[in-house]
Design an enzyme around this catalytic site. Structure first.
Site, PDB file in Angstrom:
ATOM      1  N   GLY A 228      10.074  30.292  28.338  1.00 21.61           N
ATOM      2  CA  GLY A 228       9.835  30.292  29.775  1.00 21.61           C
ATOM      3  C   GLY A 228      10.969  29.672  30.556  1.00 21.61           C
TER       4      GLY A 228
ATOM      5  N   GLY B 276       5.539   3.986  58.829  1.00 22.70           N
ATOM      6  CA  GLY B 276       4.595   4.850  59.515  1.00 22.70           C
ATOM      7  C   GLY B 276       5.204   6.190  59.871  1.00 22.70           C
TER       8      GLY B 276
END
Length: 452
Positions: free
Chosen positions: A362, A132
């Protein structure tokens, strides 16, 4: 009990012991011990430097976090930020305490806000179960260290089985192998002692806060051998780029981060003449050094982190381009590639690029090319730079000749000789300097000295 904690209790070191392992002997001073509610916090010194830290007792009330413990953690982070010193957390919790309801949730909210606003380095060391909010919190910081016994996830195995009927073990759901491969965990330790050692080492590369100077240490010589010795004779053969990096760094030492995530890109900390540097390098051992979506994401994270903390960058470029294919397009390679471009373009720290063997298309641009803002671009004499590799180029521009029976290999050889040698790019000003491999470290050190 906690809302999400469904992992069996474990028997790891107590919170106090973990803090004592982190700090120099005898320097830890606790804070707010009476109201810690399962959280011990304080400050001490790590190799002489002030550091704040907190640790949770995983056995206190089922390992849940209440409002008092949350306040202690948040105040420790805020205090570290006010003092301008790093903060280390040892979360060990199943999440918000059910009995306190919304109050426990708001405790996590305060912690998250303190982390989001902090301007100091934040390291989380996971030695036990975290679920959590206790799993969210580490990812809001800068670095996560996990031990072999650690697990972290938003929702535990039992709840997953109840909701989705999927059966999975805690380690398979959120162990160090999982988070080492997805980039959540940056360092994996054998145990608590090793985790403390790694954390102490990591802190020595980081400044006290954003805007401060990273710590300097006594310079050490590089190993002394030619860094190009690691390169094989054939461009088609792979090698370990970490061997090249080691030849450029003080003592040949580097601390690699997230080595199991996007293995085709290596990121690490090291030193040159006593100054911390971040190394980002194409790793030819995996995918031939091609960039892909995961590598671009990893690279952007590391470039942004180094720029935030003022750590200069050494970029070792050796890539045939971006990995093509539908899978990469579906993975958002355009978005992640743009993130890496943006990170380099916006970076303000000194950054030197060294092209080792090849850099095409690129991928040449995205690996900190000159016009992306590199402080200095170097290349080794046998390197090649171009729009694409010779074979791919002739298959496009000489397609009709090849279909008519021309020898594609000979055409590719001629194209490579005419267009790809690095001297051509250097003569046009697209590379600042062609250097002998053995002179590379000296050129980088000079740039770092000027930028200090």
């Amino acid at each position: 009990m906690s809302a999400v904690f469904d992992v069996a209790p474990d028997h790891h070191l107590a919170a106090r012991a973990r803090l004592e392992l982190l700090f120099d002997p005898g320097t830890f001073r606790p804070m707010r011990t009476a109201v810690g509610d399962g959280v011990l916090a304080g400050s001490g010194r790590v190799r002489g430097r002030p550091v704040c830290a907190w640790a949770q007792d995983g056995g206190h009330k089922g390992g849940s976090l209440g409002s008092a413990g949350g306040e202690t953690i948040a105040r420790t982070i805020e205090r570290a930020d006010t003092l301008g010193v790093p903060v280390v957390g040892f979360p060990h919790s199943g999440g918000a305490r059910l009995q306190e309801g919304v109050a426990a949730l708001t405790a996590y909210a305060r912690i998250f806000r303190a982390q989001s606003l902090a301007t100091v380095p934040m390291i989380s060391v996971i030695s036990g179960p975290c679920a959590g909010g206790a799993a969210y919190s580490p990812t809001l910081g800068d670095f996560v260290v996990m031990t072999q016994e650690a697990v972290m996830f938003l929702t535990g195995p039992k709840i997953i089985e109840r909701v989705t009927r999927e059966q999975i073990s805690a380690p398979d759901l959120g162990g160090p192998k999982v988070h080492g491969a997805n980039g959540v965990s940056h360092l994996v330790a054998r145990d608590d002692v090793h985790a403390a050692e790694l954390t102490r080492e990591l802190l020595m590369f980081l400044p006290d806060r954003i805007g401060a100077t990273p710590p300097l240490v006594v310079p050490a010589d590089a190993p002394g051998h030619d860094p190009s010795d690691a390169l094989p004779a054939s461009d088609r053969q792979v090698y370990d780029v970490r061997d090249v990096a080691a030849a450029l760094l003080d003592g040949g030492e580097l601390l690699e981060l997230a080595p199991k995530w996007a293995r085709n890109l290596t990121v690490a900390f090291g030193r040159i003449e006593g100054r911390p540097v971040g190394v980002i390098a194409n790793q030819a051992r995996y995918l031939g050094g091609c960039l892909d979506a995961a590598a671009a994401e990893k690279g952007a994270w590391f470039v942004n982190l180094c720029d935030r903390f003022g750590i200069p960058l050494v970029v070792l470029s050796d890539t045939p381009g971006f990995l093509p294919g539908a899978t990469q397009e579906q993975a958002g390679v355009l978005r992640h590639g743009a993130s890496l471009l943006r990170a380099f373009a916006r970076a303000t720290v000194p950054r030197v690029t060294v092209t080792l063997r090849q850099a095409y298309g690129g991928a040449h641009i995205v690996m900190n090319s000159r016009d992306l803002g590199a402080t200095l671009t170097l290349a080794w004499p046998d390197a090649r730079i171009g729009v694409m590799g010779a074979r791919q180029a002739v298959e496009l521009v000489r397609r009709r000749e090849i279909e008519a029976g021309a020898d594609a290999a000979l055409l590719a050889e001629a194209y490579a000789a005419e267009h790809l040698p690095v001297r051509i790019a250097a003569a046009a000003g697209f590379v600042d300097e062609v250097v002998a491999p053995q002179d590379t470290r000296d050129r980088i050190a000079h740039v770092l000295e000027l930028g200090a």
